[in-house]
Design a protein around this motif. Structure first.
Motif, PDB file in Angstrom:
ATOM      1  N   LYS A   7      80.074   6.374  33.339  1.00 34.92           N
ATOM      2  CA  LYS A   7      80.175   5.872  31.971  1.00 34.92           C
ATOM      3  C   LYS A   7      81.510   5.170  31.798  1.00 34.92           C
ATOM      4  CE  LYS A   7      79.955   7.208  27.090  1.00 34.92           C
ATOM      5  NZ  LYS A   7      79.727   8.307  26.127  1.00 34.92           N
ATOM      6  N   GLU A  31      76.720   2.184  31.042  1.00 35.19           N
ATOM      7  CA  GLU A  31      76.396   3.443  31.714  1.00 35.19           C
ATOM      8  C   GLU A  31      75.445   3.169  32.872  1.00 35.19           C
ATOM      9  OE1 GLU A  31      74.689   6.094  28.894  1.00 35.19           O
ATOM     10  OE2 GLU A  31      76.536   6.372  27.737  1.00 35.19           O
ATOM     11  N   ARG A 225      68.726  -2.850  34.774  1.00 32.21           N
ATOM     12  CA  ARG A 225      69.425  -3.342  33.596  1.00 32.21           C
ATOM     13  C   ARG A 225      70.500  -4.325  34.022  1.00 32.21           C
ATOM     14  NH1 ARG A 225      68.717  -1.637  28.933  1.00 32.21           N
ATOM     15  NH2 ARG A 225      70.794  -2.261  28.268  1.00 32.21           N
ATOM     16  N   SER A 237      73.519  -7.377  26.904  1.00 34.68           N
ATOM     17  CA  SER A 237      73.025  -6.375  27.848  1.00 34.68           C
ATOM     18  C   SER A 237      71.582  -6.051  27.491  1.00 34.68           C
ATOM     19  CB  SER A 237      73.890  -5.108  27.792  1.00 34.68           C
ATOM     20  OG  SER A 237      73.388  -4.120  28.666  1.00 34.68           O
ATOM     21  N   GLN A 238      70.704  -6.180  28.466  1.00 35.25           N
ATOM     22  CA  GLN A 238      69.280  -5.891  28.252  1.00 35.25           C
ATOM     23  C   GLN A 238      68.664  -5.437  29.576  1.00 35.25           C
ATOM     24  OE1 GLN A 238      66.658  -8.030  25.505  1.00 35.25           O
ATOM     25  NE2 GLN A 238      68.001  -9.812  25.768  1.00 35.25           N
ATOM     26  N   GLY A 239      67.390  -5.062  29.504  1.00 29.67           N
ATOM     27  CA  GLY A 239      66.642  -4.836  30.719  1.00 29.67           C
ATOM     28  C   GLY A 239      66.512  -6.136  31.490  1.00 29.67           C
ATOM     29  N   ALA A 312      72.901  -4.371  17.994  1.00 37.95           N
ATOM     30  CA  ALA A 312      72.002  -3.616  18.869  1.00 37.95           C
ATOM     31  C   ALA A 312      70.709  -4.381  19.077  1.00 37.95           C
ATOM     32  CB  ALA A 312      71.713  -2.241  18.278  1.00 37.95           C
ATOM     33  N   GLY A 314      67.441  -3.036  20.531  1.00 37.23           N
ATOM     34  CA  GLY A 314      66.666  -1.955  21.135  1.00 37.23           C
ATOM     35  C   GLY A 314      67.577  -1.081  21.970  1.00 37.23           C
ATOM     36  N   ASP A 315      67.438  -1.150  23.308  1.00 40.95           N
ATOM     37  CA  ASP A 315      68.318  -0.392  24.177  1.00 40.95           C
ATOM     38  C   ASP A 315      69.410  -1.274  24.767  1.00 40.95           C
ATOM     39  OD1 ASP A 315      66.747  -1.940  25.796  1.00 40.95           O
ATOM     40  OD2 ASP A 315      66.383  -0.381  27.295  1.00 40.95           O
ATOM     41  N   GLY A 316      69.638  -2.451  24.160  1.00 44.64           N
ATOM     42  CA  GLY A 316      70.673  -3.372  24.634  1.00 44.64           C
ATOM     43  C   GLY A 316      71.590  -3.798  23.513  1.00 44.64           C
TER      44      GLY A 316
END
Length: 324
Positions: A7, A31, A225, A237-239, A312, A314-316
């Motif tokens: 991390k 991470e 990622r 940052s994304q998938g 943000a 989603g997860d990015g």
């Protein structure tokens, strides 16, 4: 949820020079989970390699960590002692450097350089370590490893030297492998072999990967990622699939659009590659507002006056006033 293996939290790397202090890297956070593959991409000079060196504890003056946390397997290591960092390097973290000819010791046979890992980190005898070094060369598919362990780096091809670097980095089964431009100066077929070899060995050993490159296509094929850096900051940052399908930052879109594609032809029968105009700004002359604004095709007044906040996805995340 399982704690991440690595991390990096709000990392700042400073550069001292000409009586002033500059932020070479700012607000970098990411991470990496155990056994996962994470890509860090961007043009030369954006801060990718010094971020990796900070994780390895290899920054030297005039570079230094200004603030932030680097947590490896639950242990904060940004202020670890030199002795502790030597214990971690090789055993917990391995690194493939950009140019193996300069990273390898030209005065020592490659077998001894691999064997040294087993002697230092696993208390093996030199005789045992040399036998294991031969096995390590065999695992990375170096032909005639029983002979090659006595060769010096200059006696090997570029692809062979890169395989030796992989053998050294993975010798002690580290939890994390940092690969900094691992296919630089290699031809396309050897690049593919090296990437496939890294992925296969890391999957077998359960090793996580931090892949650093300016080649977005290479990273997207290997990593789950991807984070895109520009002028010392992560701008998106994304998938990996989302980075290609729906890039949200103009810089990411420029990188994706610059990739050559089979089947595309211009009216004259030749494919013309798209490019991002301009150059990466100097660390001493970052522009106000968004650092990409002098090169951005979608720039407006707010881009020149105010730095964009993190949004943000989603997860990015993305740093852009006009990411919609």
């Amino acid at each position: 949820m399982t704690a991440p293996l690595l991390k990096v939290d709000d990392l700042h790397i400073t550069l001292e020079g000409d009586g002033a202090s500059y932020n070479a890297v700012e607000n970098v956070s990411f991470e990496i989970g155990r056994g996962d593959a994470f890509g860090l991409v961007g043009e030369s000079g954006c801060g990718k390699s010094i971020t990796a060196l900070a994780v390895m504890g290899l920054l030297r003056r005039p570079l230094g960590i200004g603030k932030g946390r680097i947590v490896l397997d639950g242990e904060e290591i940004q202020n670890a002692s030199a002795a502790r960092l030597r214990e971690l390097r090789g055993s917990k973290i391995g690194m493939i450097f950009q140019e193996p000819m300069t990273a390898l010791n030209p005065l020592s046979p490659v077998g001894r350089q691999i064997a040294e890992m087993f002697v230092l980190h696993q208390s093996a005898s030199w005789s045992e370590a040399m036998d294991r070094a031969e096995d390590a060369l065999r695992q990375v598919r170096v032909p005639s490893p029983e002979r090659r362990i006595r060769d010096f780096p200059h006696q090997l091809s570029g692809g062979m030297r890169q395989r030796v670097m992989i053998a050294i980095a993975l010798a002690c089964r580290p939890d994390l492998l940092i690969a900094d431009e691992p296919t630089t100066a290699l031809d396309v077929t050897v690049q593919a072999e090296i990437i496939d070899l890294m992925a296969e060995l890391c999957a077998a050993k359960g090793t996580a990967i931090l892949m650093i490159s300016h080649d977005l296509g290479l990273v997207a094929n290997m990593c789950r990622r991807v984070a895109v850096m520009y002028a010392g900051r992560i701008v998106e940052s994304q998938g990996a699939e989302a980075i290609f399908a729906t890039p949200r930052h103009p810089y990411t879109k420029g990188l994706v659009d610059s990739l050559p594609r089979l089947g595309e032809r211009s009216k004259r029968g030749r494919q013309r590659l798209r490019e991002i105009s301009g150059v990466v700004p100097s660390i001493a002359a970052y522009p106000s507002g968004c650092r990409f604004n002098p090169r951005c095709p979608s720039v407006t007044d707010i881009c020149r006056s105010a730095a964009p906040d993190v949004t943000a996805l989603g997860d990015g995340l993305v740093r852009c006033h006009h990411h919609e």
